[in-house]
Design a protein around this motif. Structure first.
Motif, mmCIF file in Angstrom:
data_model
loop_
_atom_site.group_PDB
_atom_site.id
_atom_site.type_symbol
_atom_site.label_atom_id
_atom_site.label_comp_id
_atom_site.label_asym_id
_atom_site.label_seq_id
_atom_site.Cartn_x
_atom_site.Cartn_y
_atom_site.Cartn_z
ATOM 1 N N SER A 180 0.817 -1.217 0.000
ATOM 2 C CA SER A 180 0.000 0.000 0.000
ATOM 3 C C SER A 180 0.849 1.264 0.000
ATOM 4 O O SER A 180 0.397 2.325 -0.435
ATOM 5 N N ILE A 181 2.085 1.169 0.489
ATOM 6 C CA ILE A 181 2.969 2.340 0.517
ATOM 7 C C ILE A 181 3.417 2.722 -0.890
ATOM 8 O O ILE A 181 3.510 3.907 -1.234
ATOM 9 N N ASP A 234 -6.626 -2.756 -5.528
ATOM 10 C CA ASP A 234 -7.602 -3.477 -4.717
ATOM 11 C C ASP A 234 -7.028 -3.786 -3.336
ATOM 12 O O ASP A 234 -7.698 -3.590 -2.308
ATOM 13 N N GLU A 235 -5.792 -4.270 -3.303
ATOM 14 C CA GLU A 235 -5.146 -4.595 -2.030
ATOM 15 C C GLU A 235 -4.908 -3.342 -1.195
ATOM 16 O O GLU A 235 -5.079 -3.356 0.030
ATOM 17 N N ALA A 236 -4.506 -2.248 -1.844
ATOM 18 C CA ALA A 236 -4.271 -0.992 -1.124
ATOM 19 C C ALA A 236 -5.572 -0.453 -0.532
ATOM 20 O O ALA A 236 -5.591 0.045 0.601
ATOM 21 N N ASN A 237 -6.647 -0.555 -1.279
ATOM 22 C CA ASN A 237 -7.947 -0.086 -0.777
ATOM 23 C C ASN A 237 -8.388 -0.881 0.451
ATOM 24 O O ASN A 237 -8.983 -0.326 1.381
ATOM 25 N N LYS A 238 -8.104 -2.166 0.468
ATOM 26 C CA LYS A 238 -8.446 -2.995 1.625
ATOM 27 C C LYS A 238 -7.707 -2.493 2.867
ATOM 28 O O LYS A 238 -8.275 -2.444 3.964
ATOM 29 N N VAL A 239 -6.430 -2.132 2.688
ATOM 30 C CA VAL A 239 -5.625 -1.622 3.810
ATOM 31 C C VAL A 239 -6.222 -0.330 4.335
ATOM 32 O O VAL A 239 -6.391 -0.147 5.550
ATOM 33 N N VAL A 242 0.397 10.045 4.301
ATOM 34 C CA VAL A 242 -0.945 9.463 4.158
ATOM 35 C C VAL A 242 -1.019 8.310 5.157
ATOM 36 O O VAL A 242 -0.674 7.175 4.836
ATOM 37 N N PRO A 243 -1.428 8.583 6.379
ATOM 38 C CA PRO A 243 -1.387 7.583 7.453
ATOM 39 C C PRO A 243 -2.146 6.299 7.147
ATOM 40 O O PRO A 243 -1.760 5.220 7.607
ATOM 41 N N GLU A 244 -3.186 6.403 6.334
ATOM 42 C CA GLU A 244 -4.015 5.235 6.062
ATOM 43 C C GLU A 244 -3.283 4.137 5.299
ATOM 44 O O GLU A 244 -3.725 2.978 5.290
ATOM 45 N N ILE A 245 -2.159 4.454 4.650
ATOM 46 C CA ILE A 245 -1.486 3.453 3.821
ATOM 47 C C ILE A 245 -0.565 2.548 4.642
ATOM 48 O O ILE A 245 -0.100 1.529 4.136
#
Length: 402
Positions: free
Chosen positions: A54-55, A76-81, A120-123
């Motif tokens: 995701s980074i 898709d995988e990044a969005n899940k994170v 972007v803390p969410e990643i």
């Protein structure tokens, strides 16, 4: 180092430092051109196994070189994170408020205690919620309070230094009594517990995306990150995500007081060489500013040692899950180190009854039986291959003095 491993390190460097210029060098461009579709899949899977996909997911150079199928998979995988992180963030704030209302002081460690420093803390992928209960005498009260709010015990507890609870959606909350699993040195365990008591005087609240979190001040936060790395290194190892955290954390502006506090505790536990090695790796491969961390780096760098460590970290993936033969790293290749580690594992597996020396022969036998059974039924390997790997990694351990 494989070409796609080199490319992954460069992509992480660019993302962690917001500097895509490092991806325009001749060596990088030439290496990218040599990668096949299969190599790009290997890179994607490696990043995923290190929990850093995701980074790099929005790095333009990376995306431009992925095919359509790969792009869809990565996004898709990044969005899940990202979606999971929003849920974890809300729950972390909720559970800390519940504890605080009950008069139980706590700080978040790992996870969002580090993620908040990313652009972007969410990643920054987090698997669970780690909460350190500063007064270990209140751990039972903390458990009771959270159980009353709907959490449940995890059927099988995996550690002696924290209690695992789980909510109705399967999200785990780890209530830590201390910062790490017991080491094979009682003096270090006692010092670590004394340091945890100091966290009470170094709690700070931060408002993050509308949620209030309680974390420790920089010096203590950094100390918990490094202890986390050390603990996993001494077991099966750790992956690139923890190095990314270290880069993001120290590339900020941090006061001299916090730096001194961090180094004070590091020196107490005689971890200077380990800290210097990990930090030098982050400078060399992932874009950590050397100027900002000179105070923890030793003057002479052993480039071969740094390469051996980063290679071991890449091979380990997330907490050593990549290799069924990775379990522990011995102090050295002597039989005495093997016996010491075996005894240490017995204490970890039976923390309460291992205080009774008369029971040691029985507990040793039980530890051996469990070890052999797990090798056969779970890891599908042999004690010989595990010990061979442990001895190999012990050569690095000896050099970094841990």
């Amino acid at each position: 180092m494989k070409n796609y491993e080199y490319i992954l390190l460069k992509l992480l460097n660019a993302q962690l430092t917001n500097n895509n210029k490092i991806l325009s060098g001749d060596i990088f461009v030439k290496t990218v051109l040599q990668l096949s579709d299969s190599d790009w899949w290997n890179l994607i899977k490696l990043a995923q196994n290190h929990n850093v996909l995701s980074i790099i997911a929005e790095n333009q150079v990376f995306i431009d070189n992925c095919n359509h199928t790969q792009k869809e998979y990565v996004f898709d995988e990044a969005n899940k994170v990202v979606m999971r992180n929003y849920r974890l963030l809300w729950l972390a704030s909720k559970y800390q408020k519940i504890l605080n209302d009950a008069g139980i002081e706590s700080v978040l460690i790992k996870g969002f205690a580090t993620a908040i420093y990313y652009d972007v803390p969410e990643i920054r992928k987090s698997g669970d919620i780690d909460i350190l209960i500063i007064d270990k005498n209140k751990i039972d009260k903390a458990i009771y309070v959270l159980l009353s709010k709907g959490l449940k015990y995890v059927d099988k507890q995996h550690s002696s230094h924290h209690i695992e609870l789980v909510n109705d959606r399967g999200i785990t909350v780890e209530l830590h009594q201390t910062l790490a699993e017991h080491f094979d040195n009682k003096r270090i365990d006692n010092q670590l517990q004394d340091i945890v008591k100091e966290y009470k005087e170094h709690i700070q609240s931060v408002c993050f995306l509308g949620n209030t979190l309680y974390i420790s001040s920089d010096g203590y936060n950094a100390f918990s990150l490094m202890i986390h790395m050390l603990q996993h290194y001494l077991r099966a190892g750790f992956g690139l995500k923890l190095l990314c955290d270290w880069v993001i954390f120290w590339n900020r502006t941090i006061s001299d007081t916090e730096k001194e506090q961090f180094m004070h505790h590091i020196k107490q536990l005689h971890m200077e060489t380990f800290v210097s090695s990990i930090t030098s790796i982050c400078v060399r491969y992932l874009g950590l500013s050397k100027e900002k961390v000179l105070f923890m780096i030793k003057e002479k760098e052993d480039k071969k040692l740094l390469y051996a460590i980063i290679t071991d970290i890449i091979e380990a993936e997330e907490f050593g899950y990549s290799d069924k033969n990775r379990m522990v790293v011995l102090r050295d290749s002597k039989i005495s180190s093997l016996i010491r580690e075996f005894h240490h594992q017995m204490i970890i597996n039976y923390p309460k009854i291992s205080h009774y020396i008369i029971l040691w022969p029985i507990l040793w036998s039980l530890t051996l039986v469990v070890f052999m059974r797990n090798n056969k039924n779970i890891r599908h390997t042999s004690a010989f291959h595990i010990l061979k790997n442990a001895r190999k990694r012990s050569q690095i351990r000896k050099k970094i003095e841990v």
